[in-house]
Write a protein that holds these residues in place. Sequence first.
Motif, PDB file in Angstrom:
ATOM      1  N   ARG A 179      19.213  13.318  20.111  1.00  0.00           N
ATOM      2  CA  ARG A 179      20.182  12.219  20.216  1.00  0.00           C
ATOM      3  C   ARG A 179      21.058  12.432  21.465  1.00  0.00           C
ATOM      4  O   ARG A 179      21.349  11.490  22.195  1.00  0.00           O
ATOM      5  CB  ARG A 179      21.046  12.144  18.956  1.00  0.00           C
ATOM      6  N   ASP A 180      21.433  13.681  21.689  1.00  0.00           N
ATOM      7  CA  ASP A 180      22.215  14.003  22.897  1.00  0.00           C
ATOM      8  C   ASP A 180      21.422  13.624  24.153  1.00  0.00           C
ATOM      9  O   ASP A 180      21.965  13.067  25.102  1.00  0.00           O
ATOM     10  CB  ASP A 180      22.529  15.507  22.959  1.00  0.00           C
ATOM     11  N   ILE A 181      20.126  13.939  24.139  1.00  0.00           N
ATOM     12  CA  ILE A 181      19.269  13.621  25.291  1.00  0.00           C
ATOM     13  C   ILE A 181      19.240  12.105  25.496  1.00  0.00           C
ATOM     14  O   ILE A 181      19.360  11.602  26.619  1.00  0.00           O
ATOM     15  CB  ILE A 181      17.835  14.170  25.087  1.00  0.00           C
ATOM     16  N   LYS A 232      18.844  19.510  13.053  1.00  0.00           N
ATOM     17  CA  LYS A 232      19.162  20.216  14.305  1.00  0.00           C
ATOM     18  C   LYS A 232      18.489  19.540  15.509  1.00  0.00           C
ATOM     19  O   LYS A 232      19.107  19.289  16.547  1.00  0.00           O
ATOM     20  CB  LYS A 232      18.664  21.656  14.200  1.00  0.00           C
ATOM     21  N   SER A 246      17.078   3.665  26.276  1.00  0.00           N
ATOM     22  CA  SER A 246      17.854   3.828  27.514  1.00  0.00           C
ATOM     23  C   SER A 246      17.766   2.586  28.391  1.00  0.00           C
ATOM     24  O   SER A 246      18.448   2.498  29.396  1.00  0.00           O
ATOM     25  CB  SER A 246      17.347   5.043  28.280  1.00  0.00           C
ATOM     26  N   ASN A 301      23.251   6.969  29.669  1.00  0.00           N
ATOM     27  CA  ASN A 301      24.390   6.969  30.593  1.00  0.00           C
ATOM     28  C   ASN A 301      23.957   7.236  32.031  1.00  0.00           C
ATOM     29  O   ASN A 301      24.545   6.701  32.968  1.00  0.00           O
ATOM     30  CB  ASN A 301      25.444   7.990  30.145  1.00  0.00           C
ATOM     31  N   GLU A 339      19.913  16.086  16.301  1.00  0.00           N
ATOM     32  CA  GLU A 339      21.163  16.156  17.076  1.00  0.00           C
ATOM     33  C   GLU A 339      20.844  16.380  18.557  1.00  0.00           C
ATOM     34  O   GLU A 339      21.408  15.750  19.438  1.00  0.00           O
ATOM     35  CB  GLU A 339      21.975  17.322  16.520  1.00  0.00           C
ATOM     36  N   ARG A 340      19.906  17.276  18.787  1.00  0.00           N
ATOM     37  CA  ARG A 340      19.524  17.619  20.162  1.00  0.00           C
ATOM     38  C   ARG A 340      18.951  16.402  20.896  1.00  0.00           C
ATOM     39  O   ARG A 340      19.358  16.084  22.011  1.00  0.00           O
ATOM     40  CB  ARG A 340      18.489  18.745  20.067  1.00  0.00           C
ATOM     41  N   GLU A 386      15.044  20.484  30.550  1.00  0.00           N
ATOM     42  CA  GLU A 386      15.354  20.549  29.124  1.00  0.00           C
ATOM     43  C   GLU A 386      14.053  20.764  28.344  1.00  0.00           C
ATOM     44  O   GLU A 386      13.073  20.073  28.603  1.00  0.00           O
ATOM     45  CB  GLU A 386      15.965  19.209  28.723  1.00  0.00           C
ATOM     46  N   ILE A 446      21.450   9.843  24.585  1.00  0.00           N
ATOM     47  CA  ILE A 446      22.737   9.326  25.084  1.00  0.00           C
ATOM     48  C   ILE A 446      22.886   9.650  26.573  1.00  0.00           C
ATOM     49  O   ILE A 446      23.268   8.800  27.379  1.00  0.00           O
ATOM     50  CB  ILE A 446      23.915   9.912  24.263  1.00  0.00           C
ATOM     51  N   ALA A 447      22.550  10.893  26.916  1.00  0.00           N
ATOM     52  CA  ALA A 447      22.681  11.304  28.322  1.00  0.00           C
ATOM     53  C   ALA A 447      21.785  10.441  29.212  1.00  0.00           C
ATOM     54  O   ALA A 447      22.199  10.016  30.307  1.00  0.00           O
ATOM     55  CB  ALA A 447      22.310  12.775  28.460  1.00  0.00           C
TER      56      ALA A 447
END
Length: 389
Positions: free
Chosen positions: A99-101, A93, A139, A107, A96-97, A239, A103-104
């Motif tokens: 990993r989203d951070i 869990k 990043s 970008n 996943e969280r 976050e 990627i964001a």
Amino acid sequence: MPVSRPSCKFIISFLVFFVQVAGLTLLAVGVYSAKNATGVAGRYIEARLGKPSLVRDTSRLTIVEALKHPIKVGKRFMSKPQDALEGVVLSPKLEERVRDIAIATRNTKKNKGLYRNILMYGPPGTGKTLFAKKLAVHSGMDYAIMTGGDVAPMAREGVTAMHKVFDWASTSKRGLLLFVDEADAFLRKRSTEKISEDLRATLNAFLYRTGEQSNKFMLVLASNQPEQFDWAINDRIDEIVNFDLPKLDERERLVRLYFDKYVLKPATEGKQRLKLAQFDYSKKCSELAKLTEGMSGREISKLGVAWQAAAYASADGVLNEAMIDARVADAIRQHKQKMEWLKTEGGEKTKGAQPPAHSPSEGTSCTCLGTGKCFTWLWYIFGPGSLFF
Ligand SMILES: Nc1ncnc2c1ncn2[C@@H]1O[C@H](COP(=O)(O)OP(=O)(O)OP(=O)(O)O)[C@@H](O)[C@H]1O
Ligand SMILES: [Mg+2]
């Protein structure tokens, strides 16, 4: 009409006077601008070249370092971005969280957007610093680590030092991930906590420089006690991520990771004086995962180092099962001792304190700082401390 001699003289001396005044004014303006320009240039160079004293560790290279280590610099420019979670073991869990951070953030950097500020909280040794560094590398940003405990001893110098950090951060071309470890040590509540005037002023400087979201730096705060933050800090956080102690599955992955890193790899490479006796490694790792309940990632990584040291200390350099078991038993004993201390400290802290209105069940992630206190309670009630109550 002909001009008389005295009035001609007067006009000439007036013109001379005028030229002199204008010359002097221009000179003064010139000197003033030059002084200002050198001041600005000086400040720019200072911000660009020098690592601020509050920054403990940074991936950012100074010009001097770049000249000293050209190969390192070259490698860095050629290197491909890493996986943000390589070598970081987290629950599915949380993985996943974060990993989203990651990627964001990547970008955001690509699109020159505004960075989001993150708070990571949880018990010691659960991978907060590890992940923050990986996040920066992934990043493509630079990272700088400062630790909250360094701020208070700076006393009056704190404000200047804090401004220097942000001046320096804003000159980064790659964007800077500013990681504040042990953030609660200086971002404490201004109203209720007993903090010195100097620390209050430093905190105000920090708040001033972080008032707006930035496209130059990203703030990542790590803390074991986020409930102690000043409310203005909470307001700047976009976050919140809870790093928990590893459960059985994660412990097994951690044991395997550090067994591979510190024992299996050196033993198979044969470069070091380390060999491994014959036994079922995989079965052993599963067994150890069960025994290490309540231990943090750091404690498990230290086990790996302890096995390696045991092999080096032995006469033949061979690590066998009995040696592994002995180190694990030692680590379990030490862990119990630490939990005893924590229990005593917790008991003292909570003497006379009101219990929380509700105690969330294990595994619940606190997603707002209003319930940040639940972490402390979770720690005492459901955490490893409870194993030994
Ligand atoms: N989730 C994890 N996955 C892999 N290794 C870990 C993990 N957590 C901790 N470790 C190991 O422990 C070491 C210390 O972890 P880290 O410094 O990230 O802890 P932390 O959460 O920042 O702790 P603290 O609150 O004490 O600062 C790491 O360098 C790594 O070797
Ligand atoms: Mg840390």
